[in-house]
Design an enzyme around this catalytic site. Structure first.
Site, PDB file in Angstrom:
ATOM      1  CE  LYS A 111      -1.868   3.092   2.001  1.00 60.69           C
ATOM      2  NZ  LYS A 111      -1.756   4.530   1.592  1.00 60.69           N
TER       3      LYS A 111
ATOM      4  N   GLY B 258       6.579   4.968   8.538  1.00 62.64           N
ATOM      5  CA  GLY B 258       5.777   6.199   8.547  1.00 62.64           C
ATOM      6  C   GLY B 258       5.830   6.845   9.920  1.00 62.64           C
ATOM      7  CB  SER B 259       3.623   9.323  11.472  1.00 62.94           C
ATOM      8  OG  SER B 259       2.372   8.672  11.379  1.00 62.94           O
ATOM      9  CB  THR B 260       5.601   7.755  16.254  1.00 64.82           C
ATOM     10  OG1 THR B 260       6.997   7.664  15.927  1.00 64.82           O
ATOM     11  CG2 THR B 260       5.360   7.065  17.584  1.00 64.82           C
TER      12      THR B 260
ATOM     13  CB  VAL C 295       0.124   5.982  11.134  1.00 66.77           C
ATOM     14  CG1 VAL C 295      -0.375   4.803  10.314  1.00 66.77           C
ATOM     15  CG2 VAL C 295      -0.692   7.227  10.816  1.00 66.77           C
ATOM     16  N   GLY C 296       1.996   4.327  13.265  1.00 60.15           N
ATOM     17  CA  GLY C 296       2.685   3.098  13.656  1.00 60.15           C
ATOM     18  C   GLY C 296       2.027   2.442  14.867  1.00 60.15           C
TER      19      GLY C 296
ATOM     20  CD  GLU D 244      12.417   3.666   9.323  1.00 65.83           C
ATOM     21  OE1 GLU D 244      12.373   4.622  10.144  1.00 65.83           O
ATOM     22  OE2 GLU D 244      12.523   3.824   8.110  1.00 65.83           O
TER      23      GLU D 244
ATOM     24  CB  CYS E 229      12.829   8.461   8.975  1.00 67.21           C
ATOM     25  SG  CYS E 229      13.894   7.365   8.045  1.00 67.21           S
TER      26      CYS E 229
ATOM     27  CD  GLU F 108       9.580  12.347  11.889  1.00 61.87           C
ATOM     28  OE1 GLU F 108       8.498  11.747  11.966  1.00 61.87           O
ATOM     29  OE2 GLU F 108      10.619  11.824  11.457  1.00 61.87           O
TER      30      GLU F 108
HETATM   31  P1  NAP Z   1       1.696   8.420   7.819  1.00 62.54           P
HETATM   32  O1  NAP Z   1       0.302   8.860   7.954  1.00 62.54           O
HETATM   33  O2  NAP Z   1       2.318   7.679   8.920  1.00 62.54           O
HETATM   34  O3  NAP Z   1       1.781   7.594   6.435  1.00 62.54           O
HETATM   35  C1  NAP Z   1       2.558   6.457   6.193  1.00 62.54           C
HETATM   36  C2  NAP Z   1       1.719   5.403   5.474  1.00 62.54           C
HETATM   37  O4  NAP Z   1       0.679   4.945   6.345  1.00 62.54           O
HETATM   38  C3  NAP Z   1       1.012   5.920   4.229  1.00 62.54           C
HETATM   39  O5  NAP Z   1       0.935   4.897   3.268  1.00 62.54           O
HETATM   40  C4  NAP Z   1      -0.360   6.240   4.785  1.00 62.54           C
HETATM   41  O6  NAP Z   1      -1.355   6.307   3.799  1.00 62.54           O
HETATM   42  C5  NAP Z   1      -0.579   5.095   5.721  1.00 62.54           C
HETATM   43  N1  NAP Z   1      -1.609   5.325   6.738  1.00 62.54           N
HETATM   44  C6  NAP Z   1      -2.078   6.508   7.216  1.00 62.54           C
HETATM   45  N2  NAP Z   1      -3.022   6.296   8.149  1.00 62.54           N
HETATM   46  C7  NAP Z   1      -3.164   4.961   8.266  1.00 62.54           C
HETATM   47  C8  NAP Z   1      -3.984   4.115   9.075  1.00 62.54           C
HETATM   48  N3  NAP Z   1      -4.859   4.616   9.953  1.00 62.54           N
HETATM   49  N4  NAP Z   1      -3.861   2.782   8.940  1.00 62.54           N
HETATM   50  C9  NAP Z   1      -2.983   2.255   8.072  1.00 62.54           C
HETATM   51  N5  NAP Z   1      -2.199   3.000   7.276  1.00 62.54           N
HETATM   52  C10 NAP Z   1      -2.273   4.341   7.373  1.00 62.54           C
HETATM   53  O7  NAP Z   1       2.596   9.656   7.484  1.00 62.54           O
HETATM   54  P2  NAP Z   1       2.130  10.998   6.746  1.00 62.54           P
HETATM   55  O8  NAP Z   1       0.792  11.454   7.181  1.00 62.54           O
HETATM   56  O9  NAP Z   1       2.343  10.772   5.322  1.00 62.54           O
HETATM   57  O10 NAP Z   1       3.178  11.991   7.335  1.00 62.54           O
HETATM   58  C11 NAP Z   1       2.971  12.501   8.632  1.00 62.54           C
HETATM   59  C12 NAP Z   1       4.253  12.546   9.406  1.00 62.54           C
HETATM   60  O11 NAP Z   1       4.775  11.232   9.550  1.00 62.54           O
HETATM   61  C13 NAP Z   1       5.365  13.275   8.706  1.00 62.54           C
HETATM   62  O12 NAP Z   1       5.240  14.648   8.821  1.00 62.54           O
HETATM   63  C14 NAP Z   1       6.546  12.699   9.403  1.00 62.54           C
HETATM   64  O13 NAP Z   1       6.711  13.319  10.641  1.00 62.54           O
HETATM   65  C15 NAP Z   1       6.168  11.255   9.608  1.00 62.54           C
HETATM   66  N6  NAP Z   1       6.720  10.377   8.554  1.00 62.54           N
HETATM   67  C16 NAP Z   1       7.779   9.604   8.846  1.00 62.54           C
HETATM   68  C17 NAP Z   1       8.329   8.810   7.858  1.00 62.54           C
HETATM   69  C18 NAP Z   1       9.514   7.944   8.099  1.00 62.54           C
HETATM   70  O14 NAP Z   1      10.251   7.654   7.170  1.00 62.54           O
HETATM   71  N7  NAP Z   1       9.728   7.454   9.297  1.00 62.54           N
HETATM   72  C19 NAP Z   1       7.807   8.820   6.584  1.00 62.54           C
HETATM   73  C20 NAP Z   1       6.681   9.609   6.312  1.00 62.54           C
HETATM   74  C21 NAP Z   1       6.163  10.378   7.320  1.00 62.54           C
HETATM   75  P3  NAP Z   1      -1.707   7.769   3.170  1.00 62.54           P
HETATM   76  O15 NAP Z   1      -0.520   8.199   2.437  1.00 62.54           O
HETATM   77  O16 NAP Z   1      -2.854   7.514   2.317  1.00 62.54           O
HETATM   78  O17 NAP Z   1      -2.020   8.642   4.357  1.00 62.54           O
END
Ligand code: NAP
Ligand code: MG
Length: 506
Positions: free
Chosen positions: A204, A257-259, A261-262, A279, A313, A410
């Site tokens: 996904k 992704g984000s903590t 959502v993690g 991660e 990250c 972050e």
């Molecule tokens: P995110 O929401 O954690 O997105 C990462 C992935 O998870 C995307 O594919 C996202 O889909 C999916 N997702 C979102 N909500 C979900 C849920 N409830 N259940 C399952 N999967 C879900 O990150 P973001 O909103 O793109 O970014 C927000 C913040 O996260 C950033 O500003 C940054 O601080 C952090 N981040 C960290 C990393 C890293 O490498 N560690 C990478 C990206 C972001 P969608 O794209 O459709 O939302």
């Protein structure tokens, strides 16, 4: 304040004909080796962050599409054609995929730049070669999965003899949910080890950057990878992502992704006892000791935070410099920030591309505003550049309190918060004083101080005199709220295998 920023060029160099043709084709879900529309028929817009224009529409997968993808992945997993294929055959399929990716690298680099915004020079020189090398590295693991033989000592069976050993077996159907900052690299970080181990995958991608994952699925068809081994379901995180994370047919969830959502994903996975690796984010410190050359430290610190517009990250978002060198280093970083050329990724002169989305630009800008409101001083940047495209000036803040949100949270943008420190004995505690623990760097040639500091830093990676450099063979992952599990290196195979113990009375 920063110098007057250069204006965004009005026209972006054109994309190549093959990319334009690819973008014009319908973008469907890839399930069981077939391209299908989302059952409910929905689509999502994919926009170019450089100019806000519509690049493509992709299918908006929902729970029913995830069901179909999980069923396809299960069928493929149970078939002899994949999980019980000879390891050397899985290796060959992955090598073939790597070769195809390499042969199409220029097109992929452009697609990544148009979708994510990053400068083409980085897509072409970092993302693509890294993804190709990583697939080859992962391919090699297919033939190197081993258990061990173990001598046992069962007290009640002294007269018997036993043979005991362990086998590593593929964990099964993997749900992989990935972010938008390195879309292709994140896709192969999941696919490579999962496929090498004999797992099947439902990927996904992030809603903002689904394009290279879909194109990679096409290449997997060309590589002859059996149907259902790789499935790609585009869609919204809280819809398709959540359905995948909670699906009882998934044996393992791999997430970056984000903590926030993690945590949701971890909880959903535990409901089904699915294996999970996370991660997550970081707030990585860059620690400059007073023996460091201020000019090279400033250059290193600027790269640590501004690479990929800070959407990394491991971005070095907290800069700590020992007091006697603080002004020299921080002024150096601010001078670099003020001069950096921010512009469209397709423009070869751009050093920083736009942020990935309007929503993200607002998030990053809000952080800077809150930082200044809470007492920090702007030494460079601080604002959006232009009014078309999601460009943010590289930003340097000083004077933030240790508990300020800009120090603790972050931001994931080109924003660094610089703070002086006096005593090396206190810097580990300062560096560790956020919820995160992904990475850190130390800038010094004083072996004694550096080596005393390394064990005190609570982070999955510590760099010395460099920052953000990853290698396929080096384990990568987080302490604390930065997640658990280690990708890359030998340890990545643990994430995609189960251990089976065998005890035989002979
Ligand atoms: P995110 O929401 O954690 O997105 C990462 C992935 O998870 C995307 O594919 C996202 O889909 C999916 N997702 C979102 N909500 C979900 C849920 N409830 N259940 C399952 N999967 C879900 O990150 P973001 O909103 O793109 O970014 C927000 C913040 O996260 C950033 O500003 C940054 O601080 C952090 N981040 C960290 C990393 C890293 O490498 N560690 C990478 C990206 C972001 P969608 O794209 O459709 O939302
Ligand atoms: Mg996009």
């Amino acid at each position: 304040m920063s110098a007057t920023p250069p204006s965004v060029p009005p026209s972006i160099p054109a994309m190549s004909a093959s990319v334009a043709k690819y973008l014009a084709e319908p973008k469907k879900l890839f399930i069981g080796g077939e391209w299908v529309d989302a059952r409910a028929g929905g689509t999502l817009e994919v926009r170019n962050p450089a100019n806000e224009e519509l690049l493509a529409r992709v299918a908006a997968g929902e729970a029913v599409d995830v069901d179909a993808a999980v069923a396809a992945a299960r069928t493929a997993f149970e078939s002899r054609e994949w999980s019980q294929a000879r390891p050397v055959d899985r290796e060959r399929w992955l090598l073939k995929l790597a070769d195809l990716l390499e042969a199409n690298a220029q097109e992929f680099a452009e697609l990544e730049t148009l979708d994510n915004g990053k400068p083409l020079v980085f897509s072409a020189k970092v993302d693509l070669p890294s993804a190709v090398d990583f697939l080859r590295y992962a391919a090699g693991w297919a033939t190197k999965i081993e258990g061990s033989t173990i001598d046992v000592s069962l007290p009640a069976f002294r007269k018997n003899e036993f043979v005991a050993y362990t086998r590593r077996e593929p964990v099964g159907v993997v749900g992989a949910i990935i972010p938008w900052n390195f879309p292709l690299m994140m896709a192969v970080w999941k696919l490579g080890p999962a496929l090498a181990a004999g797992c099947t995958v439902i990927l996904k991608p992030a809603e903002d950057t689904p394009l290279t994952a879909l194109r990679l699925a096409e290449l997997s068809q060309q590589a002859g990878i059996p149907k259902g081994v790789i499935n790609v379901v585009t869609g919204l995180g809280h819809v398709a992502g959540a359905a995948l994370a909670a699906h009882p047919g998934v044996d393992k969830i791999a997430f970056t992704g984000s903590t926030a959502v993690g945590k949701l994903i971890g909880k959903a996975a535990v409901e089904n006892m699915a294996r999970v690796s996370l991660e997550l984010g970081g707030k990585s410190p860059v620690i400059v000791l007073d023996d460091a050359d201020p000019k090279s430290a400033a250059f290193g610190a600027a790269n640590a935070i501004f690479f990929n517009s800070g959407q990394v990250c491991v971005a070095g978002s907290r800069l700590y410099v020992q007091t006697s060198k603080f002004d020299a280093v921080v002024e150096g970083v601010a001078a670099i920030a003020a001069k950096m050329r921010v512009g469209p990724g397709m423009d070869p002169l751009s050093q920083l591309g736009p942020l990935v989305s309007e929503k993200h630009l607002k998030r990053v800008s809000d952080y800077v505003r809150v930082g200044v409101r809470d007492g920090a001083t702007l030494l460079a940047g601080g604002a959006r550049q232009g009014d078309r495209g999601w460009y943010m000036r590289p930003t340097v803040l000083t004077g933030a309190k240790a508990d300020a949100r800009v120090v603790q949270e972050e931001i994931f943008g080109p924003v660094v918060v610089a703070t002086p420190f006096d005593d090396v004995e206190e810097i580990a505690a300062i560096a560790n004083a956020t919820p995160y623990g992904l990475a850190a760097s130390i800038w010094s040639n004083d072996l004694k101080r550096v080596n005393r500091l390394i064990p005190r830093i609570k982070a999955g990676t510590v760099w010395v005199n460099c920052h953000g450099l990853l290698d396929n063979a080096l384990p990568f992952g987080g302490y604390k709220m930065s997640g658990f599990g280690r990708e890359m290196g030998r340890s990545m195979m643990d994430l995609y295998t189960e251990t089976k113990s065998v005890l035989m009375m002979v």
